[in-house]
Design a protein around this motif. Structure first.
Motif, short mmCIF file in Angstrom:
data_model
loop_
_atom_site.label_atom_id
_atom_site.label_comp_id
_atom_site.label_asym_id
_atom_site.label_seq_id
_atom_site.Cartn_x
_atom_site.Cartn_y
_atom_site.Cartn_z
N THR A 146 63.20 -36.95 28.95
CA THR A 146 64.50 -37.54 29.32
C THR A 146 65.63 -36.96 28.48
O THR A 146 66.74 -36.76 28.99
CB THR A 146 64.48 -39.09 29.20
N ASP A 147 65.36 -36.66 27.21
CA ASP A 147 66.40 -36.00 26.39
C ASP A 147 66.73 -34.63 26.98
O ASP A 147 67.91 -34.25 27.10
CB ASP A 147 65.91 -35.83 24.95
N ALA A 148 65.68 -33.89 27.35
CA ALA A 148 65.90 -32.56 27.94
C ALA A 148 66.60 -32.70 29.30
O ALA A 148 67.43 -31.85 29.67
CB ALA A 148 64.56 -31.84 28.12
N PHE A 149 66.30 -33.77 30.02
CA PHE A 149 66.87 -33.94 31.36
C PHE A 149 68.38 -34.19 31.28
O PHE A 149 69.14 -33.69 32.12
CB PHE A 149 66.16 -35.09 32.08
N ARG A 150 68.82 -34.97 30.30
CA ARG A 150 70.27 -35.19 30.16
C ARG A 150 70.97 -33.85 29.89
O ARG A 150 72.02 -33.56 30.47
CB ARG A 150 70.53 -36.16 28.99
#
Ligand code: SF4
Length: 446
Positions: free
Chosen positions: A365-369
């Motif tokens: 999710t961090d990478a997705f943001r």
């Protein structure tokens, strides 16, 4: 290898309505029944937990139940004795538009075969009916199993074959895709409506662990056979133009499950797009791709491509590379393809191969943001990743439980944080890009 059998329900499970989701099991003969008193569990990554009623929906029409060979249903510690003799784990294969929030939970017994390429969603008995741990992410009717009648389909196939007796794409879409695999896009071609497929590529420059058309180093069979010829431009144009001119919500799509990577055939597609657009401006020309060749994609966009969907299992580079095993391109090329398509004004979707416990992990999710802020796709398609869950977590090196926010919660958060981002499951035609509805598409097609 042993295929999971699609189960016939020969009797209604003996159940009294309860407040807690109840375990479903199968007998080795394939009967499904609930086990009153035993709670149902689901899996997220390596984490096994009781199913949460907030994540359950009544089992949608078109769901198939699978018996999982060599796998015993998960139960709470101390309750193993209450499992019926020989009980086998059960999972649900969801119809399109539904994304699994939890997978089936089980213990793998020694000698169990690897599971074929399907999604194994958690299923249980709850409030007097089957429920699945899933969310409906799209209203698009294109792949709805209720939209197809076998008898009508066969008639339409016969008619189209007669109309295009020498077109090899028509033969391929008829014999393999529509009649054998039940591919919804192929069937819709024969119904002359919505999105139709145009497979063109036999080769690929990736080696996805879950590729549905090539499994050279795996004990499992790919569910689809790959295209074994390269069509002529004339064969493409001959069927694409009437579809674009006549079909409601018309789309023609390069890049299908039964082929390799269409950007390997970029020159052919470019020529075909130009020839199609010389004859009609109507409808949407779309490409499903792995995004490996941004320069080739740039040429297609310049030729008149309207819409692009790029597939990724993860936007966290190490997980992407472990699954896709790219050859001759890199992760950065894929990101560049998103940027290229956006710069040219295409409608751009991420085909996000979703796996509970990985897609919603904090790492992802961090990478997705960061990914969203960088490449700004118009839409995320939350596609279930079809793979044996143990194969996937081992491939990614997920040794223990990952911190995860929960897929349902993650999608809700994304809606708040990135209100410009659309969510769905299927490629929308251009009529729906800026707020049109399927009702309008239906009306326009009458
Ligand atoms: S990119 Fe598509 S065709 Fe190529 S290996 Fe992956 S799933 Fe298969």
């Amino acid at each position: 290898m042993t295929e999971p059998a699609a189960l016939e329900l020969e009797r209604e499970p003996d159940v009294t309505e309860g407040a807690e989701p109840t375990l479903l099991v199968a007998t080795p003969e394939g009967d499904v029944c609930d086990v009153p008193g035993l709670p149902a569990f689901g899996r997220s990554g390596r984490l096994v937990q009781k199913l949460d009623p907030d994540e359950l929906i009544p089992m949608p029409y078109g769901t198939q139940l699978y018996l999982l060979p060599g796998r015993r249903p998960a139960v709470a510690a101390g309750q193993e004795e209450q499992l019926p003799e020989g009980a086998v784990a059960v999972a649900a294969f969801l119809p399109p538009r539904y994304t699994a929030l939890r997978l089936a939970a089980y213990t793998v017994l020694p000698g169990a075969p690897q599971l074929p390429l399907y999604c194994y969603a958690a299923v249980c008995w709850y409030r007097g009916q089957f429920h699945v741990a899933a969310i409906e992410v799209d209203q698009d009717p294109k792949h709805d199993p209720q939209m197809f009648l076998p008898r009508v389909l066969r008639r339409y196939v016969k008619r189209m074959r007669k109309q295009y007796p020498r077109n090899r794409i028509v033969g391929h879409l008829a014999d393999r895709c529509a009649l054998r695999y039940g591919c919804a896009n192929a069937m819709n071609f024969f119904y002359r409506r919505w999105e139709m497929p145009i497979p063109v590529a036999a080769a690929c420059n990736a080696a996805c662990v879950g590729c549905i058309s090539a499994q050279p180093d795996s004990p499992i069979e790919p569910p689809q056979q790959r295209l074994d010829f390269t069509p002529e431009v004339s064969e493409i144009v001959e069927i694409a133009v009437p579809h674009l001119e006549q079909a409601p919500g018309a789309m023609v799509s390069f890049g299908q499950g039964c082929e390799g990577e269409p950007l390997m055939r970029a020159e052919l597609i470019e020529e075909a797009i130009r020839a199609i657009r010389r004859q009609t401006a109507r409808g949407t020309i779309h490409l499903n791709t792995n995004g490996s060749r941004p320069d080739a994609l740039r040429r297609l966009c310049a030729a008149g491509l309207d819409s692009v969907r790029i597939s990724m299992n993860s936007v966290y580079r190490p997980w992407y590379e472990l699954y896709y095993r790219p050859r001759g391109y890199c992760f950065e090329d894929v990101l560049e393809s998103f940027r290229v398509a956006r710069e040219h004004g295409c409608f751009v979707s991420l085909n996000y191969l979703t796996f509970p416990g990985v897609t919603d992990s904090v790492v992802e999710t961090d990478a997705f943001r960061r990914f969203l802020n960088d490449v700004r796709p118009n839409m995320v398609q939350w596609r279930n990743l079809n793979i044996d869950p143990d194969v996937y977590v081992e491939l990614l090196g997920v040794e223990q439980e990952l911190a995860a926010v929960g897929l349902k919660c993650w999608i809700e958060r994304l809606r708040e944080e990135f209100p410009w981002l659309r969510h769905g499951y299927l490629n929308p035609p251009r009529e729906l890009w800026s707020g049109g509805s399927w009702a309008e598409v239906f009306r326009a097609g009458q």
